[in-house]
Design a protein around this motif. Sequence first.
Motif, PDB file in Angstrom:
ATOM      1  N   PHE A  61       0.844  -1.193   0.000  1.00 50.93           N
ATOM      2  CA  PHE A  61       0.000   0.000   0.000  1.00 50.93           C
ATOM      3  C   PHE A  61       0.880   1.245   0.000  1.00 50.93           C
ATOM      4  CE2 PHE A  61       1.060  -0.309   4.432  1.00 50.93           C
ATOM      5  CZ  PHE A  61       1.014   0.976   4.932  1.00 50.93           C
ATOM      6  N   ALA A  62       0.300   2.349  -0.464  1.00 50.67           N
ATOM      7  CA  ALA A  62       1.031   3.611  -0.529  1.00 50.67           C
ATOM      8  C   ALA A  62       0.379   4.688   0.332  1.00 50.67           C
ATOM      9  CB  ALA A  62       1.114   4.091  -1.967  1.00 50.67           C
ATOM     10  N   GLY A  63      -0.839   4.469   0.769  1.00 47.21           N
ATOM     11  CA  GLY A  63      -1.530   5.468   1.572  1.00 47.21           C
ATOM     12  C   GLY A  63      -2.888   4.961   2.021  1.00 47.21           C
ATOM     13  N   ASN A  64      -3.618   5.817   2.738  1.00 46.56           N
ATOM     14  CA  ASN A  64      -4.900   5.415   3.324  1.00 46.56           C
ATOM     15  C   ASN A  64      -6.005   6.408   2.987  1.00 46.56           C
ATOM     16  OD1 ASN A  64      -3.521   3.333   4.771  1.00 46.56           O
ATOM     17  ND2 ASN A  64      -3.008   4.809   6.378  1.00 46.56           N
ATOM     18  N   LEU A  65      -7.225   5.884   2.989  1.00 52.91           N
ATOM     19  CA  LEU A  65      -8.435   6.707   3.060  1.00 52.91           C
ATOM     20  C   LEU A  65      -9.041   6.496   4.437  1.00 52.91           C
ATOM     21  CD1 LEU A  65     -10.449   6.376  -0.284  1.00 52.91           C
ATOM     22  CD2 LEU A  65      -9.606   8.478   0.747  1.00 52.91           C
ATOM     23  N   GLU A  66      -9.542   7.557   5.012  1.00 51.29           N
ATOM     24  CA  GLU A  66     -10.165   7.448   6.338  1.00 51.29           C
ATOM     25  C   GLU A  66     -11.680   7.455   6.178  1.00 51.29           C
ATOM     26  OE1 GLU A  66      -8.340   6.915   8.844  1.00 51.29           O
ATOM     27  OE2 GLU A  66      -6.348   7.501   8.125  1.00 51.29           O
ATOM     28  N   ASN A  94      -8.758  -1.058  -5.821  1.00 53.18           N
ATOM     29  CA  ASN A  94      -7.674  -0.233  -5.288  1.00 53.18           C
ATOM     30  C   ASN A  94      -7.469  -0.402  -3.794  1.00 53.18           C
ATOM     31  OD1 ASN A  94      -5.597   1.676  -5.656  1.00 53.18           O
ATOM     32  ND2 ASN A  94      -6.927   3.352  -4.986  1.00 53.18           N
ATOM     33  N   VAL A  95      -8.237  -1.286  -3.162  1.00 47.18           N
ATOM     34  CA  VAL A  95      -8.150  -1.498  -1.711  1.00 47.18           C
ATOM     35  C   VAL A  95      -7.309  -2.743  -1.429  1.00 47.18           C
ATOM     36  CG1 VAL A  95      -9.451  -2.008   0.393  1.00 47.18           C
ATOM     37  CG2 VAL A  95     -10.352  -0.356  -1.270  1.00 47.18           C
ATOM     38  N   THR A  96      -6.280  -2.579  -0.581  1.00 43.02           N
ATOM     39  CA  THR A  96      -5.418  -3.717  -0.234  1.00 43.02           C
ATOM     40  C   THR A  96      -5.698  -4.259   1.154  1.00 43.02           C
ATOM     41  OG1 THR A  96      -3.691  -2.276   0.663  1.00 43.02           O
ATOM     42  CG2 THR A  96      -3.586  -2.793  -1.684  1.00 43.02           C
ATOM     43  N   GLY A  97      -6.413  -3.509   1.973  1.00 35.03           N
ATOM     44  CA  GLY A  97      -6.713  -3.977   3.320  1.00 35.03           C
ATOM     45  C   GLY A  97      -7.489  -2.937   4.096  1.00 35.03           C
ATOM     46  N   ILE A  98      -8.047  -3.352   5.238  1.00 34.31           N
ATOM     47  CA  ILE A  98      -8.834  -2.447   6.083  1.00 34.31           C
ATOM     48  C   ILE A  98      -8.503  -2.729   7.538  1.00 34.31           C
ATOM     49  CG2 ILE A  98     -11.153  -1.787   6.842  1.00 34.31           C
ATOM     50  CD1 ILE A  98     -12.176  -2.506   4.075  1.00 34.31           C
ATOM     51  N   VAL A 134      -8.785   2.540   5.374  1.00 29.51           N
ATOM     52  CA  VAL A 134      -8.816   1.806   4.105  1.00 29.51           C
ATOM     53  C   VAL A 134      -7.464   1.991   3.418  1.00 29.51           C
ATOM     54  CG1 VAL A 134     -10.015   1.493   1.915  1.00 29.51           C
ATOM     55  CG2 VAL A 134     -11.289   2.251   3.939  1.00 29.51           C
ATOM     56  N   ARG A 135      -6.690   0.916   3.299  1.00 33.07           N
ATOM     57  CA  ARG A 135      -5.369   0.995   2.678  1.00 33.07           C
ATOM     58  C   ARG A 135      -5.500   0.914   1.164  1.00 33.07           C
ATOM     59  NH1 ARG A 135      -3.588  -3.106   6.966  1.00 33.07           N
ATOM     60  NH2 ARG A 135      -2.930  -1.802   8.708  1.00 33.07           N
ATOM     61  N   LEU A 136      -4.765   1.799   0.485  1.00 31.35           N
ATOM     62  CA  LEU A 136      -4.887   1.918  -0.968  1.00 31.35           C
ATOM     63  C   LEU A 136      -3.635   1.430  -1.686  1.00 31.35           C
ATOM     64  CD1 LEU A 136      -6.483   5.479  -1.190  1.00 31.35           C
ATOM     65  CD2 LEU A 136      -7.656   3.276  -1.108  1.00 31.35           C
ATOM     66  N   ARG A 137      -3.862   0.862  -2.854  1.00 30.97           N
ATOM     67  CA  ARG A 137      -2.754   0.389  -3.696  1.00 30.97           C
ATOM     68  C   ARG A 137      -2.148   1.541  -4.507  1.00 30.97           C
ATOM     69  NH1 ARG A 137      -5.192  -3.462  -5.466  1.00 30.97           N
ATOM     70  NH2 ARG A 137      -4.130  -5.198  -4.440  1.00 30.97           N
ATOM     71  N   GLN A 180      -7.161   9.931 -10.108  1.00 30.76           N
ATOM     72  CA  GLN A 180      -8.311   9.297 -10.752  1.00 30.76           C
ATOM     73  C   GLN A 180      -8.693   8.007 -10.045  1.00 30.76           C
ATOM     74  OE1 GLN A 180      -7.018   9.113 -14.913  1.00 30.76           O
ATOM     75  NE2 GLN A 180      -8.412  10.789 -15.388  1.00 30.76           N
ATOM     76  N   GLU A 181      -7.686   7.246  -9.591  1.00 32.60           N
ATOM     77  CA  GLU A 181      -7.970   6.007  -8.865  1.00 32.60           C
ATOM     78  C   GLU A 181      -8.615   6.304  -7.520  1.00 32.60           C
ATOM     79  OE1 GLU A 181      -7.711   2.866  -9.761  1.00 32.60           O
ATOM     80  OE2 GLU A 181      -7.042   3.406 -11.766  1.00 32.60           O
ATOM     81  N   ILE A 182      -8.123   7.337  -6.834  1.00 30.14           N
ATOM     82  CA  ILE A 182      -8.707   7.708  -5.541  1.00 30.14           C
ATOM     83  C   ILE A 182     -10.146   8.162  -5.714  1.00 30.14           C
ATOM     84  CG2 ILE A 182      -8.537   9.289  -3.589  1.00 30.14           C
ATOM     85  CD1 ILE A 182      -5.523   9.420  -4.117  1.00 30.14           C
ATOM     86  N   ASP A 183     -10.384   8.986  -6.727  1.00 29.28           N
ATOM     87  CA  ASP A 183     -11.736   9.473  -6.994  1.00 29.28           C
ATOM     88  C   ASP A 183     -12.681   8.311  -7.291  1.00 29.28           C
ATOM     89  OD1 ASP A 183     -13.709  11.444  -7.375  1.00 29.28           O
ATOM     90  OD2 ASP A 183     -13.379  11.440  -9.527  1.00 29.28           O
ATOM     91  N   LYS A 184     -12.186   7.359  -8.079  1.00 33.90           N
ATOM     92  CA  LYS A 184     -12.990   6.177  -8.400  1.00 33.90           C
ATOM     93  C   LYS A 184     -13.293   5.363  -7.154  1.00 33.90           C
ATOM     94  CE  LYS A 184     -12.748   1.898 -11.138  1.00 33.90           C
ATOM     95  NZ  LYS A 184     -11.897   1.109 -12.075  1.00 33.90           N
ATOM     96  N   THR A 185     -12.280   5.195  -6.293  1.00 30.85           N
ATOM     97  CA  THR A 185     -12.470   4.427  -5.056  1.00 30.85           C
ATOM     98  C   THR A 185     -13.458   5.119  -4.126  1.00 30.85           C
ATOM     99  OG1 THR A 185     -10.195   3.604  -5.231  1.00 30.85           O
ATOM    100  CG2 THR A 185     -11.275   3.376  -3.094  1.00 30.85           C
ATOM    101  N   CYS A 186     -13.339   6.441  -3.983  1.00 24.43           N
ATOM    102  CA  CYS A 186     -14.275   7.194  -3.138  1.00 24.43           C
ATOM    103  C   CYS A 186     -15.704   7.049  -3.654  1.00 24.43           C
ATOM    104  CB  CYS A 186     -13.879   8.662  -3.079  1.00 24.43           C
ATOM    105  SG  CYS A 186     -12.394   9.004  -2.126  1.00 24.43           S
TER     106      CYS A 186
END
Length: 723
Positions: free
Chosen positions: A417-422, A453-457, A506-509, A514-520
Amino acid sequence: MVILVSLLAIIFSAFFLREQVKPYRLITAIAPEHPLRKNYETFVHDYDDENKLYISLHTGRETPWAESIQAIKKIRQELLTIRFVNDVFDLTSAQYPKAVGPHFKLESFLAVDGTLKPESAGYLDNQLFQGMYVNQERNAFLLTVVLQTNFDRRLSKNILAEIYSILEQHNTKSSYTYHILGDLYQQTQFQLEIQKSNLQVLPVFILLILLSFYFFFRSWGVAASALFIIGMSYLGTVLFIAWWEKSLSPLASMSLFFVFVIATSDLVHYFSALQKEGESGGAKIFWPCFMTSITTFIGLASLLFSEIVPVFNFGLYCCCGTVVAFLSTFYFLPTLIKVFNVKIPPLKSNRYLRQPHLLYKYIRPRRWKIVATYFILGILSIASLSRLTFQDSFLEVFTKDHPLTKSVQAFKQDFGFAGNLELLLLGDSEKLESPQEQKLLQDLDLELRALENVTGIASTTVIRQFMQATTPSEQGDFENSLRAMRDSGLFKNLFPFFKNQLRWIVRLRSLNSQEIDKTCSQIRGILEQPKYAGHFRHEITGYTKVRLGVMVMIFESFYFSLLLTVLGIYLSFVVYYKSFRLALLAMVPNLFPLVAMYGVAAYFDVPIDYNLVILNSAVLGIGVDDTIHFLHYLLHTNDRTKNESRVKRSLYAMYAPMTRSTYLFFCAFPTFFLTDFRLFHNIAIFLMIGLFLALLSDMVFNPAFLLILRDGKFLRKKISLSS
């Protein structure tokens, strides 16, 4: 003497800003009253999540486990001695919960000798602890350094320097590679790179400008005078930045280089006029240079309507530099030239006559083909714009060899993972604790994990699943042990029930916008299903969401600022030329570069960096300069002269200053590649292509189109602002 004073002013400015630079916080890009910023600051206050540094130690397959554990223990002990470090979490100090009747106890993953306990070895691969302390291959370890809240961020460099020292010291004893990540680390890397760009790029930039002016005019006096005026513009902008922002963001740093460009353009035309016609030439060039300053000001002022604070400041600083550059050139430079008796040798080479002559000979018989080609390319470019795509990856803003880029790649490779969404789930705490709600949360967990795009929670649901799988017990005792864990604060970062909310990390790949927007969008789509919507509300927040919000606001302001620039410049042309048709003629060749660049990028599926959209207005504002000078000269020729002769004379007269300014830009902008900012590299390429196409339009399309027009009122109307 003049050169020395200029250099001292610029050097003083650079070192002054070096002391003013603070770690760049992305959240400051948003106005304090904006809801996105308020939500994020509330989140940071509640969870204290901004003061963490993550250290990855990759030991390699051949390094014995015991040796790795021993090294981590020593590193942890030394990290804890650093001032402002509160705690360090790693495998050597990690524990996992185990239910004991209605209570719980904590068990260490490691035995006394540092080996993994047999029963805990599998727990590290559980969803709860996966990638938290060690990767699945057991050759990369993660240390989380927690810093004190509200420490002075100006000391970030010192803290990181101590961490580097400790890691390097142990690296000589053990063979491993280390990488650092975290918001504070990213902010500090931005700070260091801004300082580097000003202290390393600036001297080369100055040298190139100095040599270019000497090459153009064969006079060190001219070169020194030009450098002095540029230095005044630079210093004036620096002082304004120090007063207004009291710091230096990446875009503020870029604005200083834009001031160089803006000041240089007027100086090239001013000295070219002096070289050709003497002192009277300087007076004649006043109004077209005034007009170029107005159009540049309009293009940059359109950025003042942006909600993004750095974009607003970029426009403000460049506008300030534009005003200072114009006033210095026309109200101070003439005095400077007289005082120091600066002489400008006349042109000895006939290349500035031979080259436009050959160009005119090429254009005249092909004028219809040239105009038709331009319009066809313009139409095709506009048709391709629907395919245009944009990209951005905040953590890949530097070159491949930069430490931050290497850290991002290492964390992706080792920990996935490279970062997170809260994700915050809002509702009544008692209801969220009920067994019915827990079943719903488990379903939600499965749906979110299935996203690409989610690698783990990390969540309380995962804690429950872990406890149930590892220590089965009676339901009543199990719930009591969970409450005991919550009350002890063991997982306070996930379920602070005093806020009536649950936190899901939410851990992101990928951190591509654009990927973050799609995931949100996917997360919102899942949570808005009736199955979930009736049970709890939700809120997506955190650093990654803020960055996405900034990119979206930049993109949304693109159309408005561009439209405002086009309209503003067109109206200024109408006032200046007193003709709607002539104003339209002046706009056509300057819209072509932007349309063509984006059209070609869309046709070949080349994505455009989100950050470059703020330059559209700037490129248009600067790009019209040559058109203004060309038409000004054309309209000031004898009214009785035939149209063809007027076009020819204008091309001959303006060829030297137009090519000189563009040549200078092409020499200066490659200095941006001395920095590790990929954004600066993209800006350099974008500007060079844009300004080259603008020059091509002015030197090829304009003469060809004007040659097609018949003699008449269209070109017989003189500008009332005569010299």
